[in-house]
Design an enzyme around this catalytic site. Structure first.
Site, mmCIF file in Angstrom:
data_model
loop_
_atom_site.group_PDB
_atom_site.id
_atom_site.type_symbol
_atom_site.label_atom_id
_atom_site.label_comp_id
_atom_site.label_asym_id
_atom_site.label_seq_id
_atom_site.Cartn_x
_atom_site.Cartn_y
_atom_site.Cartn_z
ATOM 1 C CG ASP A 89 -1.876 1.149 1.273
ATOM 2 O OD1 ASP A 89 -2.135 1.736 0.210
ATOM 3 O OD2 ASP A 89 -2.375 1.460 2.368
ATOM 4 C CG ASP A 295 -3.735 4.096 -2.465
ATOM 5 O OD1 ASP A 295 -2.951 3.188 -2.146
ATOM 6 O OD2 ASP A 295 -4.727 4.404 -1.784
#
Length: 416
Positions: A89, A295
Protein backbone atom coordinates in the site's frame (compact mmCIF):
# COMPACT_ATOMS: atom_id res chain seq x y z
CA UNK A 1 -5.60 2.86 1.06
CA UNK A 2 -4.59 6.07 2.88
CA UNK A 3 -4.71 6.75 6.58
CA UNK A 4 -7.68 8.53 8.13
CA UNK A 5 -5.29 10.93 9.80
CA UNK A 6 -5.40 12.82 6.50
CA UNK A 7 -8.70 14.69 6.20
CA UNK A 8 -8.90 14.36 2.41
CA UNK A 9 -9.03 10.56 2.73
CA UNK A 10 -12.13 10.45 4.86
CA UNK A 11 -14.44 8.98 2.29
CA UNK A 12 -15.75 5.63 1.19
CA UNK A 13 -15.80 4.18 -2.29
CA UNK A 14 -17.78 1.09 -3.14
CA UNK A 15 -16.66 -0.80 -6.21
CA UNK A 16 -18.17 -4.08 -7.32
CA UNK A 17 -15.30 -5.68 -9.21
CA UNK A 18 -14.14 -9.24 -8.52
CA UNK A 19 -10.54 -10.33 -8.99
CA UNK A 20 -9.99 -14.02 -9.64
CA UNK A 21 -6.26 -14.34 -9.07
CA UNK A 22 -3.66 -14.60 -6.33
CA UNK A 23 -0.01 -13.63 -6.93
CA UNK A 24 2.91 -15.45 -5.36
CA UNK A 25 6.55 -14.54 -5.75
CA UNK A 26 9.19 -16.72 -7.34
CA UNK A 27 12.94 -16.89 -6.55
CA UNK A 28 15.02 -13.76 -7.06
CA UNK A 29 17.05 -13.04 -10.14
CA UNK A 30 20.32 -11.12 -10.18
CA UNK A 31 20.28 -7.68 -11.83
CA UNK A 32 23.06 -5.89 -13.73
CA UNK A 33 22.96 -3.03 -11.22
CA UNK A 34 23.70 -5.30 -8.28
CA UNK A 35 20.09 -5.62 -7.23
CA UNK A 36 17.41 -8.24 -7.46
CA UNK A 37 14.08 -8.61 -9.18
CA UNK A 38 11.00 -10.39 -7.93
CA UNK A 39 8.37 -12.02 -10.11
CA UNK A 40 4.75 -12.00 -9.01
CA UNK A 41 3.11 -15.19 -10.18
CA UNK A 42 -0.66 -15.37 -10.38
CA UNK A 43 -2.66 -18.44 -9.40
CA UNK A 44 -6.36 -18.90 -10.02
CA UNK A 45 -8.69 -18.63 -7.05
CA UNK A 46 -12.45 -18.97 -6.75
CA UNK A 47 -14.38 -15.90 -7.81
CA UNK A 48 -15.58 -13.61 -5.05
CA UNK A 49 -17.52 -10.40 -5.11
CA UNK A 50 -15.54 -7.67 -3.44
CA UNK A 51 -15.75 -4.07 -2.30
CA UNK A 52 -12.85 -1.78 -3.18
CA UNK A 53 -12.16 1.12 -0.87
CA UNK A 54 -9.87 4.15 -1.48
CA UNK A 55 -8.55 2.03 0.15
CA UNK A 56 14.77 -6.21 -3.29
CA UNK A 57 17.20 -4.38 -5.43
CA UNK A 58 20.85 -3.89 -4.19
CA UNK A 59 18.49 -3.78 -1.84
CA UNK A 60 16.18 -6.44 -1.19
CA UNK A 61 12.95 -7.60 -2.54
CA UNK A 62 9.78 -9.07 -1.22
CA UNK A 63 7.21 -11.49 -2.52
CA UNK A 64 4.06 -9.69 -3.68
CA UNK A 65 0.73 -11.08 -4.83
CA UNK A 66 -2.71 -9.78 -5.70
CA UNK A 67 -6.03 -10.94 -4.37
CA UNK A 68 -9.41 -9.26 -4.78
CA UNK A 69 -7.76 -6.26 -6.42
CA UNK A 70 -4.95 -5.91 -3.89
CA UNK A 71 -1.29 -6.81 -4.32
CA UNK A 72 0.06 -8.80 -1.40
CA UNK A 73 3.70 -8.39 -0.45
CA UNK A 74 5.51 -11.16 1.37
CA UNK A 75 8.10 -10.48 4.06
CA UNK A 76 9.26 -12.40 7.14
CA UNK A 77 9.51 -11.12 10.70
CA UNK A 78 10.90 -12.59 13.89
CA UNK A 79 13.50 -15.19 14.83
CA UNK A 80 12.89 -17.77 13.55
CA UNK A 81 11.34 -15.91 10.57
CA UNK A 82 7.56 -16.06 10.12
CA UNK A 83 6.16 -15.28 6.65
CA UNK A 84 3.70 -12.39 6.47
CA UNK A 85 1.56 -11.50 3.44
CA UNK A 86 0.15 -7.98 3.58
CA UNK A 87 -1.40 -5.50 1.16
CA UNK A 88 1.32 -3.50 -0.62
CA UNK A 89 0.00 0.00 0.00
CA UNK A 90 1.66 3.20 -1.23
CA UNK A 91 -1.13 5.16 0.46
CA UNK A 92 -0.09 4.40 4.05
CA UNK A 93 3.05 4.02 6.18
CA UNK A 94 2.62 1.47 8.94
CA UNK A 95 3.71 -2.13 8.43
CA UNK A 96 1.53 -4.33 10.64
CA UNK A 97 0.26 -7.85 11.03
CA UNK A 98 -2.25 -9.61 13.25
CA UNK A 99 -0.70 -10.93 16.47
CA UNK A 100 -1.58 -13.29 19.31
CA UNK A 101 -3.73 -12.60 21.29
CA UNK A 102 -6.25 -11.22 18.80
CA UNK A 103 -9.76 -11.68 20.21
CA UNK A 104 -11.35 -8.92 18.13
CA UNK A 105 -9.76 -9.50 14.72
CA UNK A 106 -10.81 -10.55 11.25
CA UNK A 107 -10.33 -14.16 10.18
CA UNK A 108 -7.14 -15.11 8.37
CA UNK A 109 -6.13 -18.47 6.92
CA UNK A 110 -2.57 -18.60 8.22
CA UNK A 111 -1.54 -18.55 11.91
CA UNK A 112 -1.25 -15.19 13.64
CA UNK A 113 2.20 -13.94 14.59
CA UNK A 114 3.12 -15.01 18.12
CA UNK A 115 5.72 -12.61 19.54
CA UNK A 116 6.50 -14.96 22.44
CA UNK A 117 8.00 -17.44 19.98
CA UNK A 118 10.48 -14.88 18.61
CA UNK A 119 13.83 -14.24 20.30
CA UNK A 120 14.24 -10.81 18.64
CA UNK A 121 10.84 -9.23 19.44
CA UNK A 122 10.68 -6.21 21.76
CA UNK A 123 7.87 -3.82 22.58
CA UNK A 124 8.64 -0.12 22.15
CA UNK A 125 8.38 1.85 25.41
CA UNK A 126 6.09 4.85 25.33
CA UNK A 127 8.99 6.96 26.64
CA UNK A 128 11.06 6.07 23.57
CA UNK A 129 11.41 8.52 20.70
CA UNK A 130 10.49 5.62 18.41
CA UNK A 131 6.94 5.76 19.79
CA UNK A 132 6.54 9.23 18.29
CA UNK A 133 7.56 8.18 14.78
CA UNK A 134 3.90 7.23 14.34
CA UNK A 135 1.46 10.09 15.00
CA UNK A 136 -1.02 7.82 16.76
CA UNK A 137 1.43 6.27 19.25
CA UNK A 138 0.14 6.58 22.85
CA UNK A 139 1.23 5.33 26.25
CA UNK A 140 -0.50 2.27 27.74
CA UNK A 141 -0.85 1.50 31.49
CA UNK A 142 1.99 -1.00 30.96
CA UNK A 143 4.16 1.84 29.58
CA UNK A 144 4.09 0.27 26.12
CA UNK A 145 3.61 2.26 22.92
CA UNK A 146 0.07 1.51 21.77
CA UNK A 147 -1.18 2.62 18.37
CA UNK A 148 -4.48 3.06 16.54
CA UNK A 149 -4.22 3.41 12.76
CA UNK A 150 -7.21 3.96 10.47
CA UNK A 151 -7.76 3.89 6.71
CA UNK A 152 -10.02 5.61 4.19
CA UNK A 153 -12.31 2.57 3.98
CA UNK A 154 -12.91 2.65 7.78
CA UNK A 155 -10.58 -0.31 8.33
CA UNK A 156 -8.71 -0.03 11.60
CA UNK A 157 -5.81 -1.70 13.39
CA UNK A 158 -5.02 -1.28 17.07
CA UNK A 159 -2.10 -2.85 18.88
CA UNK A 160 1.43 -2.41 20.17
CA UNK A 161 4.27 -0.75 18.29
CA UNK A 162 7.27 -3.06 18.43
CA UNK A 163 10.68 -3.84 16.91
CA UNK A 164 11.64 -7.04 15.16
CA UNK A 165 14.09 -8.53 12.71
CA UNK A 166 12.80 -8.22 9.15
CA UNK A 167 14.00 -10.90 6.74
CA UNK A 168 13.90 -10.37 2.99
CA UNK A 169 14.81 -12.76 0.20
CA UNK A 170 18.24 -14.42 0.20
CA UNK A 171 18.24 -14.16 3.98
CA UNK A 172 18.83 -10.38 3.96
CA UNK A 173 18.00 -9.09 7.43
CA UNK A 174 17.09 -5.68 8.85
CA UNK A 175 17.26 -5.55 12.64
CA UNK A 176 15.22 -3.20 14.80
CA UNK A 177 12.45 -2.89 12.21
CA UNK A 178 9.45 -0.97 13.58
CA UNK A 179 6.07 -2.60 12.98
CA UNK A 180 2.60 -2.82 14.45
CA UNK A 181 1.57 -5.96 16.29
CA UNK A 182 -2.20 -5.79 15.81
CA UNK A 183 -4.47 -7.10 18.55
CA UNK A 184 -7.73 -5.44 17.48
CA UNK A 185 -8.21 -5.25 13.73
CA UNK A 186 -11.31 -4.77 11.64
CA UNK A 187 -12.40 -3.73 8.17
CA UNK A 188 -12.76 -5.01 4.64
CA UNK A 189 -9.94 -7.55 4.79
CA UNK A 190 -10.13 -11.04 3.33
CA UNK A 191 -8.62 -14.13 4.90
CA UNK A 192 -5.49 -14.05 2.71
CA UNK A 193 -4.47 -10.60 3.97
CA UNK A 194 -2.40 -10.81 7.16
CA UNK A 195 -2.01 -7.04 7.47
CA UNK A 196 -0.67 -4.13 5.43
CA UNK A 197 2.82 -3.30 4.16
CA UNK A 198 2.94 0.49 4.17
CA UNK A 199 5.02 1.85 1.28
CA UNK A 200 4.34 5.56 1.87
CA UNK A 201 6.83 8.35 2.57
CA UNK A 202 6.55 8.36 6.35
CA UNK A 203 9.25 7.37 8.85
CA UNK A 204 7.83 3.94 9.67
CA UNK A 205 7.08 2.82 6.11
CA UNK A 206 8.96 -0.12 4.61
CA UNK A 207 10.81 2.02 2.08
CA UNK A 208 11.89 4.56 4.72
CA UNK A 209 13.15 1.87 7.09
CA UNK A 210 15.06 -0.28 4.59
CA UNK A 211 16.24 2.43 2.17
CA UNK A 212 19.51 3.06 4.01
CA UNK A 213 20.41 -0.63 3.83
CA UNK A 214 19.66 -1.10 0.15
CA UNK A 215 20.90 1.93 -1.74
CA UNK A 216 18.32 4.65 -1.08
CA UNK A 217 14.65 5.43 -0.70
CA UNK A 218 13.41 4.38 -4.11
CA UNK A 219 11.39 1.56 -5.59
CA UNK A 220 9.49 0.70 -8.75
CA UNK A 221 6.78 -1.68 -9.87
CA UNK A 222 5.37 -3.07 -13.10
CA UNK A 223 1.90 -4.55 -12.69
CA UNK A 224 0.31 -6.83 -15.26
CA UNK A 225 -3.24 -5.86 -16.28
CA UNK A 226 -6.37 -7.49 -14.97
CA UNK A 227 -7.20 -10.68 -16.87
CA UNK A 228 -3.59 -11.54 -17.71
CA UNK A 229 -2.74 -15.25 -18.01
CA UNK A 230 -2.04 -16.44 -14.43
CA UNK A 231 1.33 -17.86 -15.49
CA UNK A 232 2.60 -14.35 -16.33
CA UNK A 233 4.02 -12.32 -13.48
CA UNK A 234 4.25 -8.74 -12.20
CA UNK A 235 7.43 -7.28 -10.70
CA UNK A 236 8.47 -4.96 -7.88
CA UNK A 237 11.96 -3.66 -7.09
CA UNK A 238 13.51 -1.85 -4.14
CA UNK A 239 16.69 0.16 -3.68
CA UNK A 240 19.67 0.71 -5.97
CA UNK A 241 18.93 -0.50 -9.48
CA UNK A 242 15.19 0.03 -9.23
CA UNK A 243 15.33 3.37 -11.10
CA UNK A 244 13.05 3.72 -14.12
CA UNK A 245 15.37 4.95 -16.86
CA UNK A 246 15.84 4.88 -20.64
CA UNK A 247 13.91 5.93 -23.71
CA UNK A 248 10.27 6.83 -23.17
CA UNK A 249 10.53 7.73 -19.48
CA UNK A 250 8.55 10.78 -18.29
CA UNK A 251 8.72 12.22 -14.79
CA UNK A 252 6.53 14.46 -12.68
CA UNK A 253 7.54 16.06 -9.36
CA UNK A 254 6.14 14.93 -6.05
CA UNK A 255 4.10 17.57 -4.24
CA UNK A 256 4.57 17.82 -0.50
CA UNK A 257 1.66 19.13 1.51
CA UNK A 258 1.61 20.46 5.04
CA UNK A 259 0.42 17.78 7.41
CA UNK A 260 0.79 14.97 4.87
CA UNK A 261 3.96 12.93 5.29
CA UNK A 262 2.59 9.82 3.62
CA UNK A 263 1.15 10.12 0.13
CA UNK A 264 2.81 10.33 -3.27
CA UNK A 265 0.91 13.39 -4.42
CA UNK A 266 1.22 14.61 -8.01
CA UNK A 267 -0.60 17.14 -10.19
CA UNK A 268 -3.16 16.00 -12.76
CA UNK A 269 -3.93 18.70 -15.34
CA UNK A 270 -6.82 16.76 -16.83
CA UNK A 271 -7.91 13.68 -18.77
CA UNK A 272 -8.51 13.28 -22.50
CA UNK A 273 -11.14 10.94 -23.91
CA UNK A 274 -9.91 10.38 -27.43
CA UNK A 275 -9.06 13.92 -28.59
CA UNK A 276 -11.46 15.61 -26.15
CA UNK A 277 -9.56 17.24 -23.28
CA UNK A 278 -11.31 17.51 -19.91
CA UNK A 279 -9.58 19.89 -17.48
CA UNK A 280 -9.32 18.76 -13.86
CA UNK A 281 -11.72 21.52 -12.85
CA UNK A 282 -14.50 22.98 -14.95
CA UNK A 283 -14.83 26.04 -12.70
CA UNK A 284 -11.21 27.18 -12.48
CA UNK A 285 -8.37 27.60 -14.95
CA UNK A 286 -5.88 27.15 -12.14
CA UNK A 287 -4.86 23.59 -11.36
CA UNK A 288 -4.26 22.87 -7.69
CA UNK A 289 -0.89 21.21 -7.17
CA UNK A 290 -1.00 17.76 -5.61
CA UNK A 291 -4.63 17.10 -6.61
CA UNK A 292 -4.04 13.34 -7.08
CA UNK A 293 -2.01 10.70 -5.30
CA UNK A 294 -0.78 7.33 -6.46
CA UNK A 295 -2.18 4.45 -4.43
CA UNK A 296 -1.34 0.80 -5.07
CA UNK A 297 -3.87 -0.11 -2.37
CA UNK A 298 -6.85 1.28 -4.31
CA UNK A 299 -7.86 -0.57 -7.52
CA UNK A 300 -10.10 2.03 -9.27
CA UNK A 301 -9.05 5.57 -10.11
CA UNK A 302 -11.09 7.92 -7.92
CA UNK A 303 -11.99 11.34 -9.33
CA UNK A 304 -13.72 14.39 -7.83
CA UNK A 305 -17.41 14.32 -8.69
CA UNK A 306 -17.28 17.09 -11.31
CA UNK A 307 -14.44 15.53 -13.31
CA UNK A 308 -15.93 12.06 -12.97
CA UNK A 309 -19.30 13.20 -14.31
CA UNK A 310 -17.69 14.88 -17.32
CA UNK A 311 -15.50 11.84 -17.97
CA UNK A 312 -18.44 9.41 -17.88
CA UNK A 313 -20.51 11.67 -20.14
CA UNK A 314 -17.72 11.87 -22.73
CA UNK A 315 -17.03 8.13 -22.65
CA UNK A 316 -20.74 7.48 -23.18
CA UNK A 317 -20.71 9.96 -26.05
CA UNK A 318 -17.82 8.19 -27.79
CA UNK A 319 -18.80 4.57 -27.17
CA UNK A 320 -21.40 3.56 -29.75
CA UNK A 321 -23.17 1.12 -27.47
CA UNK A 322 -26.00 1.55 -25.02
CA UNK A 323 -24.78 1.30 -21.42
CA UNK A 324 -26.37 -1.15 -19.02
CA UNK A 325 -29.16 0.30 -16.91
CA UNK A 326 -31.06 -0.91 -13.84
CA UNK A 327 -28.68 -3.72 -12.84
CA UNK A 328 -28.60 -3.72 -9.01
CA UNK A 329 -25.29 -5.63 -9.02
CA UNK A 330 -23.61 -2.85 -10.97
CA UNK A 331 -25.17 0.15 -9.29
CA UNK A 332 -24.33 3.44 -11.01
CA UNK A 333 -21.16 2.22 -12.70
CA UNK A 334 -20.76 2.82 -16.43
CA UNK A 335 -20.92 -0.69 -17.89
CA UNK A 336 -21.50 -2.26 -21.28
CA UNK A 337 -22.80 -5.67 -22.28
CA UNK A 338 -20.09 -7.21 -24.46
CA UNK A 339 -18.25 -10.54 -24.56
CA UNK A 340 -14.92 -8.86 -25.33
CA UNK A 341 -13.39 -5.63 -24.10
CA UNK A 342 -14.16 -2.35 -25.82
CA UNK A 343 -11.91 -1.17 -28.66
CA UNK A 344 -11.82 2.41 -27.39
CA UNK A 345 -11.71 5.18 -26.60
CA UNK A 346 -8.12 5.79 -25.48
CA UNK A 347 -7.97 7.83 -22.27
CA UNK A 348 -4.92 9.99 -21.55
CA UNK A 349 -3.98 11.17 -18.07
CA UNK A 350 -2.12 14.49 -18.34
CA UNK A 351 0.22 15.11 -15.41
CA UNK A 352 2.32 18.21 -14.75
CA UNK A 353 5.60 18.20 -16.68
CA UNK A 354 4.19 17.10 -20.03
CA UNK A 355 3.60 13.57 -18.76
CA UNK A 356 0.84 12.07 -20.89
CA UNK A 357 -0.11 8.51 -19.96
CA UNK A 358 -2.22 6.77 -22.56
CA UNK A 359 -4.64 4.23 -21.11
CA UNK A 360 -6.13 1.55 -23.35
CA UNK A 361 -9.36 -0.33 -22.57
CA UNK A 362 -7.34 -3.08 -20.87
CA UNK A 363 -6.55 -0.50 -18.18
CA UNK A 364 -9.86 1.38 -18.18
CA UNK A 365 -12.48 -1.38 -18.49
CA UNK A 366 -12.62 -4.70 -16.64
CA UNK A 367 -15.32 -7.40 -16.38
CA UNK A 368 -17.08 -7.67 -12.99
CA UNK A 369 -18.98 -10.63 -14.42
CA UNK A 370 -19.23 -12.59 -17.67
CA UNK A 371 -20.30 -10.55 -20.69
CA UNK A 372 -19.99 -7.18 -18.93
CA UNK A 373 -17.21 -4.58 -18.95
CA UNK A 374 -17.23 -1.56 -16.61
CA UNK A 375 -15.22 1.65 -16.43
CA UNK A 376 -12.45 1.43 -13.82
CA UNK A 377 -13.11 4.94 -12.47
CA UNK A 378 -15.32 6.04 -9.62
CA UNK A 379 -16.12 9.28 -7.81
CA UNK A 380 -15.60 11.07 -4.51
CA UNK A 381 -16.83 14.26 -2.88
CA UNK A 382 -13.22 15.09 -2.01
CA UNK A 383 -11.26 17.62 -4.07
CA UNK A 384 -8.34 15.18 -4.14
CA UNK A 385 -8.36 12.13 -6.38
CA UNK A 386 -6.59 8.76 -6.35
CA UNK A 387 -4.74 7.16 -9.23
CA UNK A 388 -5.52 3.49 -8.66
CA UNK A 389 -3.72 0.29 -9.56
CA UNK A 390 -5.90 -0.62 -12.58
CA UNK A 391 -4.59 2.49 -14.36
CA UNK A 392 -1.06 1.83 -13.11
CA UNK A 393 -0.82 -1.50 -14.92
CA UNK A 394 1.47 -1.80 -17.96
CA UNK A 395 3.72 0.99 -16.73
CA UNK A 396 7.02 0.85 -14.95
CA UNK A 397 6.38 3.36 -12.19
CA UNK A 398 9.36 4.53 -10.18
CA UNK A 399 9.09 6.31 -6.84
CA UNK A 400 12.25 8.30 -6.05
CA UNK A 401 12.20 9.90 -2.62
CA UNK A 402 15.84 10.90 -2.95
CA UNK A 403 15.16 13.22 -5.91
CA UNK A 404 11.44 13.73 -5.19
CA UNK A 405 9.78 12.64 -8.41
CA UNK A 406 7.76 9.80 -9.90
CA UNK A 407 8.68 8.31 -13.27
CA UNK A 408 6.50 6.46 -15.78
CA UNK A 409 7.48 4.25 -18.68
CA UNK A 410 4.83 2.57 -20.83
CA UNK A 411 5.72 -1.12 -20.79
CA UNK A 412 4.14 -4.43 -21.58
CA UNK A 413 4.49 -5.74 -18.04
CA UNK A 414 3.65 -9.24 -19.24
CA UNK A 415 7.04 -9.32 -21.04
CA UNK A 416 9.46 -7.85 -18.53
Amino acid sequence: MGSLTKSHLCFLVTFLFAIHVLHYISPLEANNNGGFSARLIRKNLPSRRSIFQPNIYNGGESPVNAYLGQYLMEVSIGTPPVTIQGIADTGSDLVWTQCVPCDNCYKQQKPLFNSQKSSTYSNIACTSQLCHKLDTGVCSPQKQCNYSYGYGDSSLTKGVLAQETLTLEQNRKVSGFIFGCGHNDKGGFNDHEMGIIGLGRGEVSLISQIGFNFGGKLFSMCLVPFGTDPSISSEIRFGSGSEVIGHGVDSTPLVFKEGDKTTYSVTLNGISVGHKFLPFSSSSQTVTKGNMFLDSGTPPTVLPQDLYDRLVAEVRNQVKMEPIKDDPQLGNQLCYKTKTNLRGPILTAHFFGHVNLQLSPIQTFIPPKDGVFCLTFTNTSSAVGIYGNFAQSNFWIGYDLEHQFVSFKATDCTKH
